[in-house]
Design an enzyme around this catalytic site. Structure first.
Site, PDB file in Angstrom:
ATOM      1  N   ARG A  51      71.069  28.167  34.017  1.00 56.05           N
ATOM      2  CA  ARG A  51      69.931  27.679  33.218  1.00 56.05           C
ATOM      3  C   ARG A  51      69.264  28.841  32.477  1.00 56.05           C
ATOM      4  O   ARG A  51      68.859  28.706  31.315  1.00 56.05           O
ATOM      5  CB  ARG A  51      68.927  26.959  34.130  1.00 56.05           C
ATOM      6  CG  ARG A  51      67.796  26.307  33.371  1.00 56.05           C
ATOM      7  CD  ARG A  51      66.951  25.407  34.257  1.00 56.05           C
ATOM      8  NE  ARG A  51      66.181  26.151  35.243  1.00 56.05           N
ATOM      9  CZ  ARG A  51      65.404  25.597  36.173  1.00 56.05           C
ATOM     10  NH1 ARG A  51      65.317  24.265  36.255  1.00 56.05           N
ATOM     11  NH2 ARG A  51      64.734  26.325  37.027  1.00 56.05           N
ATOM     12  N   ARG A 104      64.213  41.085  15.671  1.00 52.55           N
ATOM     13  CA  ARG A 104      65.251  42.066  15.319  1.00 52.55           C
ATOM     14  C   ARG A 104      64.707  43.488  15.379  1.00 52.55           C
ATOM     15  O   ARG A 104      65.456  44.446  15.385  1.00 52.55           O
ATOM     16  CB  ARG A 104      65.806  41.770  13.922  1.00 52.55           C
ATOM     17  CG  ARG A 104      66.632  40.474  13.900  1.00 52.55           C
ATOM     18  CD  ARG A 104      66.913  40.025  12.490  1.00 52.55           C
ATOM     19  NE  ARG A 104      65.662  39.889  11.726  1.00 52.55           N
ATOM     20  CZ  ARG A 104      65.589  39.500  10.465  1.00 52.55           C
ATOM     21  NH1 ARG A 104      66.687  39.205   9.804  1.00 52.55           N
ATOM     22  NH2 ARG A 104      64.420  39.391   9.859  1.00 52.55           N
ATOM     23  N   LYS A 150      63.249  27.400  30.019  1.00 53.10           N
ATOM     24  CA  LYS A 150      62.165  27.822  30.914  1.00 53.10           C
ATOM     25  C   LYS A 150      61.605  29.117  30.330  1.00 53.10           C
ATOM     26  O   LYS A 150      61.917  30.227  30.780  1.00 53.10           O
ATOM     27  CB  LYS A 150      62.716  28.004  32.335  1.00 53.10           C
ATOM     28  CG  LYS A 150      61.667  27.915  33.420  1.00 53.10           C
ATOM     29  CD  LYS A 150      62.340  27.689  34.765  1.00 53.10           C
ATOM     30  CE  LYS A 150      61.451  28.080  35.917  1.00 53.10           C
ATOM     31  NZ  LYS A 150      60.220  27.328  36.034  1.00 53.10           N
ATOM     32  N   GLU A 183      57.021  14.933  33.000  1.00 50.73           N
ATOM     33  CA  GLU A 183      57.098  15.610  34.301  1.00 50.73           C
ATOM     34  C   GLU A 183      55.716  16.172  34.610  1.00 50.73           C
ATOM     35  O   GLU A 183      54.782  15.977  33.836  1.00 50.73           O
ATOM     36  CB  GLU A 183      58.144  16.726  34.246  1.00 50.73           C
ATOM     37  CG  GLU A 183      57.840  17.769  33.167  1.00 50.73           C
ATOM     38  CD  GLU A 183      58.897  18.859  33.080  1.00 50.73           C
ATOM     39  OE1 GLU A 183      59.551  19.151  34.092  1.00 50.73           O
ATOM     40  OE2 GLU A 183      59.039  19.430  31.985  1.00 50.73           O
TER      41      GLU A 183
HETATM   42  N1  PXG Z   1      59.281  21.212  35.526  1.00 43.60           N
HETATM   43  C1  PXG Z   1      58.694  22.339  35.132  1.00 43.60           C
HETATM   44  C2  PXG Z   1      57.906  22.322  33.886  1.00 43.60           C
HETATM   45  C3  PXG Z   1      58.835  23.502  35.892  1.00 43.60           C
HETATM   46  O1  PXG Z   1      58.274  24.628  35.465  1.00 43.60           O
HETATM   47  C4  PXG Z   1      60.172  22.257  37.464  1.00 43.60           C
HETATM   48  C5  PXG Z   1      60.010  21.139  36.649  1.00 43.60           C
HETATM   49  C6  PXG Z   1      61.046  22.151  38.661  1.00 43.60           C
HETATM   50  O2  PXG Z   1      62.275  22.814  38.417  1.00 43.60           O
HETATM   51  P1  PXG Z   1      63.108  23.480  39.601  1.00 43.60           P
HETATM   52  O3  PXG Z   1      64.298  24.029  38.920  1.00 43.60           O
HETATM   53  O4  PXG Z   1      62.229  24.502  40.203  1.00 43.60           O
HETATM   54  O5  PXG Z   1      63.432  22.405  40.548  1.00 43.60           O
HETATM   55  C7  PXG Z   1      59.571  23.459  37.095  1.00 43.60           C
HETATM   56  C8  PXG Z   1      59.687  24.650  37.983  1.00 43.60           C
HETATM   57  C9  PXG Z   1      56.407  28.380  40.831  1.00 43.60           C
HETATM   58  C10 PXG Z   1      56.768  27.955  39.500  1.00 43.60           C
HETATM   59  O6  PXG Z   1      56.256  29.602  41.013  1.00 43.60           O
HETATM   60  C11 PXG Z   1      57.721  26.976  39.290  1.00 43.60           C
HETATM   61  C12 PXG Z   1      58.008  26.584  38.025  1.00 43.60           C
HETATM   62  C13 PXG Z   1      57.316  27.180  37.001  1.00 43.60           C
HETATM   63  C14 PXG Z   1      56.397  28.116  37.210  1.00 43.60           C
HETATM   64  C15 PXG Z   1      56.115  28.538  38.462  1.00 43.60           C
HETATM   65  O7  PXG Z   1      56.217  27.520  41.674  1.00 43.60           O
HETATM   66  N2  PXG Z   1      58.885  25.657  37.622  1.00 43.60           N
END
Ligand code: PXG
Length: 284
Positions: A51, A104, A150, A183
């Site tokens: 990812r 760049r 992300k 979400e």
């Molecule tokens: N949606 C968003 C917008 C996220 O940022 C998830 C879903 C869940 O994805 P995963 O791959 O973790 O199952 C995320 C996860 C933290 C933290 O430290 C986690 C996320 C972002 C920022 C901080 O808990 N993202």
């Protein structure tokens, strides 16, 4: 003393610094991953790395390391910190440039790996469930940078998180530009409706969560029918069960949205079963 991987080596965390001209800092120009460590093993590391590389490709950022080397460096950082149960943060930033947008004119994209402890929801949250509100801030518009990236720019989600906190909630529901359920600020969302597990499809403009995908696999193993489909807030209001998934949250029950109790206001049986299965998967 905690060790951070930066510029190709492990250094003490006080020595792990980046330039104030780094475009990750100036513009949020970069990508990141958050990954769990369970029993000294990095959970679903390859999926997180894939990812990360896909997100970097989408924003035209070339990660200056081969995937296999980044995987090895992640494991090495976890081992150097003697982390048994915790969290790894990978950050790729565009690198230092000048005070202008043009990528760049940057050089040296940074690859940073931080291994740390993790703050979890208290056990009561898993027994009693979370309350949610719907935030007014929407998730990234799909015709802006995709929510599948992300990226280091989480401002929409941070604004929604503040709206949640103002309402006394630790998470908040975000809708997409069409008003459909997307979400939460750092978690994906699922409902159970008449025995079917439902979650927004990736087309709704969501991050394709690694935990989400693992839970879909667990549900299929448990012979629970799964549908990735359009959901409206109404579907959540009238759902039998609701839960969130994420790296930090794992599987966490939701028992109300905008003041409407979900089901009987207690974590439901399919939620509890999937939580149990997820714990078995991660803790053996
Ligand atoms: N949606 C968003 C917008 C996220 O940022 C998830 C879903 C869940 O994805 P995963 O791959 O973790 O199952 C995320 C996860 C933290 C933290 O430290 C986690 C996320 C972002 C920022 C901080 O808990 N993202």
């Amino acid at each position: 003393m905690s060790k951070v991987f930066i510029s190709g080596k492990l250094v003490d965390k006080e020595q792990a610094t980046i330039s104030v001209f780094d475009h990750g800092f100036l513009y949020g120009d970069g990508v990141f991953e958050g990954i769990r460590v369970y029993g000294s093993k990095v959970f679903l590391l390859e999926e997180h790395i894939d990812r990360l590389y896909e997100g970097a490709k989408a924003i035209r950022l070339e990660i200056p390391m081969a995937k296999a080397d980044l995987i090895a460096a992640t494991r090495q950082t976890v081992a150097a910190n003697e982390l048994v149960d915790g969290y790894v943060r990978l950050v790729i930033s565009r690198g230092a440039g000048y005070l202008g947008l043009d990528p760049r004119k940057t050089s040296n994209p940074q690859v940073i790996i931080i291994a740390d402890t993790i703050t979890l929801y208290p056990p009561e949250t898993y027994q009693n469930g979370l309350k949610l509100i719907t935030a007014s801030t929407i998730r990234n518009h799909p015709q802006a940078v995709s929510a599948r990236v992300k990226s280091l720019n989480y401002l929409n989600n941070i604004m929604a998180k503040i709206e949640g906190a103002d309402a006394g909630c630790v998470e908040a529901l975000m809708l997409n530009h069409k008003g459909e359920v997307a979400e939460c600020t750092g978690d994906n969302i699922f409902i159970v409706s008449r025995g079917v597990l439902k979650t927004p499809s990736v087309d709704a403009g969501i991050l394709e969560g690694i935990t989400r995908n693992a839970v879909i696999r667990l549900a299929r193993e448990a012979k629970v029918p799964v549908a990735e489909t359009t959901l409206l807030r109404h579907d959540i209001y009238v759902a039998d069960e609701c839960f969130l998934t994420g790296t930090a949250a794992e599987v966490v029950p939701v028992t109300s949205l905008d003041g409407r109790l979900i089901g009987d206001g207690k974590p439901g049986p399919i939620t509890r079963d999937l939580l149990e299965r997820f714990r078995k998967l991660t803790r053996g």
